[in-house]
Design a protein around this motif. Structure first.
Motif, PDB file in Angstrom:
ATOM      1  N   ARG A  12     -16.149  16.354 -88.295  1.00 52.40           N
ATOM      2  CA  ARG A  12     -16.277  14.944 -88.061  1.00 52.40           C
ATOM      3  C   ARG A  12     -15.150  14.482 -87.644  1.00 52.40           C
ATOM      4  O   ARG A  12     -14.926  13.450 -86.791  1.00 52.40           O
ATOM      5  CB  ARG A  12     -17.070  14.536 -89.274  1.00 52.40           C
ATOM      6  CG  ARG A  12     -18.755  14.792 -89.103  1.00 52.40           C
ATOM      7  CD  ARG A  12     -19.180  14.454 -90.592  1.00 52.40           C
ATOM      8  NE  ARG A  12     -18.377  15.292 -91.663  1.00 52.40           N
ATOM      9  CZ  ARG A  12     -18.553  15.370 -92.712  1.00 52.40           C
ATOM     10  NH1 ARG A  12     -19.379  14.563 -93.425  1.00 52.40           N
ATOM     11  NH2 ARG A  12     -17.702  15.931 -93.633  1.00 52.40           N
ATOM     12  N   ASP A  32     -10.456  25.499 -82.639  1.00 50.30           N
ATOM     13  CA  ASP A  32     -11.316  25.544 -83.723  1.00 50.30           C
ATOM     14  C   ASP A  32     -11.798  27.426 -83.854  1.00 50.30           C
ATOM     15  O   ASP A  32     -11.887  27.767 -82.823  1.00 50.30           O
ATOM     16  CB  ASP A  32     -12.473  24.728 -83.661  1.00 50.30           C
ATOM     17  CG  ASP A  32     -13.278  24.567 -85.086  1.00 50.30           C
ATOM     18  OD1 ASP A  32     -13.394  23.335 -85.651  1.00 50.30           O
ATOM     19  OD2 ASP A  32     -13.673  25.574 -85.486  1.00 50.30           O
ATOM     20  N   ARG A  37     -18.407  24.818 -82.161  1.00 47.10           N
ATOM     21  CA  ARG A  37     -17.580  23.795 -82.161  1.00 47.10           C
ATOM     22  C   ARG A  37     -17.005  23.428 -80.827  1.00 47.10           C
ATOM     23  O   ARG A  37     -16.926  22.592 -80.270  1.00 47.10           O
ATOM     24  CB  ARG A  37     -16.613  23.762 -83.529  1.00 47.10           C
ATOM     25  CG  ARG A  37     -17.492  23.550 -84.836  1.00 47.10           C
ATOM     26  CD  ARG A  37     -17.656  22.103 -85.271  1.00 47.10           C
ATOM     27  NE  ARG A  37     -18.468  21.679 -86.054  1.00 47.10           N
ATOM     28  CZ  ARG A  37     -18.264  21.572 -87.573  1.00 47.10           C
ATOM     29  NH1 ARG A  37     -16.903  21.826 -87.965  1.00 47.10           N
ATOM     30  NH2 ARG A  37     -19.098  21.343 -88.305  1.00 47.10           N
ATOM     31  N   ASN A  52      -8.051  31.293 -84.362  1.00 47.29           N
ATOM     32  CA  ASN A  52      -7.883  30.997 -85.610  1.00 47.29           C
ATOM     33  C   ASN A  52      -6.338  30.506 -85.933  1.00 47.29           C
ATOM     34  O   ASN A  52      -5.415  31.351 -85.548  1.00 47.29           O
ATOM     35  CB  ASN A  52      -7.772  32.445 -86.498  1.00 47.29           C
ATOM     36  CG  ASN A  52      -7.709  32.311 -87.859  1.00 47.29           C
ATOM     37  OD1 ASN A  52      -7.358  31.107 -88.631  1.00 47.29           O
ATOM     38  ND2 ASN A  52      -7.616  33.478 -88.536  1.00 47.29           N
TER      39      ASN A  52
END
Ligand code: ADP
Length: 220
Positions: A12, A32, A37, A52
């Protein structure tokens, strides 16, 4: 001026930073390790990649060191947040903003060189609490341990239809009025001493938190 931003973590917090930066015309690389996402931000960010960020080679191949700003918005995984912050600082990124989960995490992030550490849940909690305990304080931003910026409603008739000079604001309260928000939405930024304060105005004042508390009491 257009600057480029990389955001690690599209929860968020990172997600809302990404949207806002794009809306204001900035270039954003969104990273991400969660594919869902990343898919969500594929058509929002300038570029979105599944990676990563804890892997140094990955960060290098993404050219992280060339970004003006990196936002480390990793949530739960404190170890990953610390490691990524450390690596991007070591790579020479001039501005690194990192989100802290708690005060220990915040201290570590500051120690390893994060240029700005944010603690959104705590800060929002403080703002809401001040707003709840005082009926006139509408918003409250802690600038440091001692200083705050607050928006306060002019509720005491003693303040109505007087200029800042007449109210002797700075001498009396030790506070600076940085803006007056009128009830019609008009905002007078950096008002001069002859500006009048009216009923239903909101004052944006900056100063020592103790002085802000005194003003708050005087408004009742
Ligand atoms: P928020 O409180 O902002 O919603 P979340 O914990 O939901 O925080 O989001 C953090 C995001 O960071 C998640 O989408 C997660 O996949 C991502 N993330 C965590 N660790 C890494 C990592 N090592 N590399 C890239 N992204 C990561």
């Amino acid at each position: 001026m257009k600057q480029n931003f990389a955001i690690v973590g599209l929860g968020r917090f990172g997600g809302s930073i990404c949207r806002t930066l794009i809306e204001s015309g900035q270039e954003v690389l969104a990273i991400d390790n969660n594919e869902d996402r990343v898919n969500e931000y594929m058509n929002i960010a300038t570029h979105a990649v599944v990676a990563n960020a804890q892997d140094e080679m990955t960060l290098r191949s993404l050219g992280i060191r060339n970004f003006d700003h990196v936002i480390v918005a990793i949530g739960e995984d404190i170890q990953a947040s610390i490691l990524v912050t450390l690596m991007v600082k070591e790579m020479g990124v001039p501005s690194v903003v990192a989100k802290a989960q708690n005060s220990y995490h915040a201290r570590v992030l500051e120690k390893i060189g994060a240029d700005r550490v944010v603690h959104p849940e705590r800060d929002m909690g403080i703002r809401i609490a001040h707003n709840l305990v005082s009926k006139n304080i509408l918003d409250y931003l802690e600038l440091s341990d001692d200083f705050s910026l607050v928006e306060i409603r002019v509720a005491n008739p003693k303040f109505f239809n007087k200029s800042l000079l007449e109210l002797n604001f700075r001498q009396r309260f030790g506070l600076t009025v940085v803006a007056i928000r009128r009830s019609n939405g008009e905002v007078v930024v950096s008002p001069d001493a002859n500006e009048f304060v009216r009923e239903n105005d909101n004052l944006l004042v900056i100063g020592e938190t103790d002085d802000v508390d005194v003003l708050d009491e005087k408004m009742n």
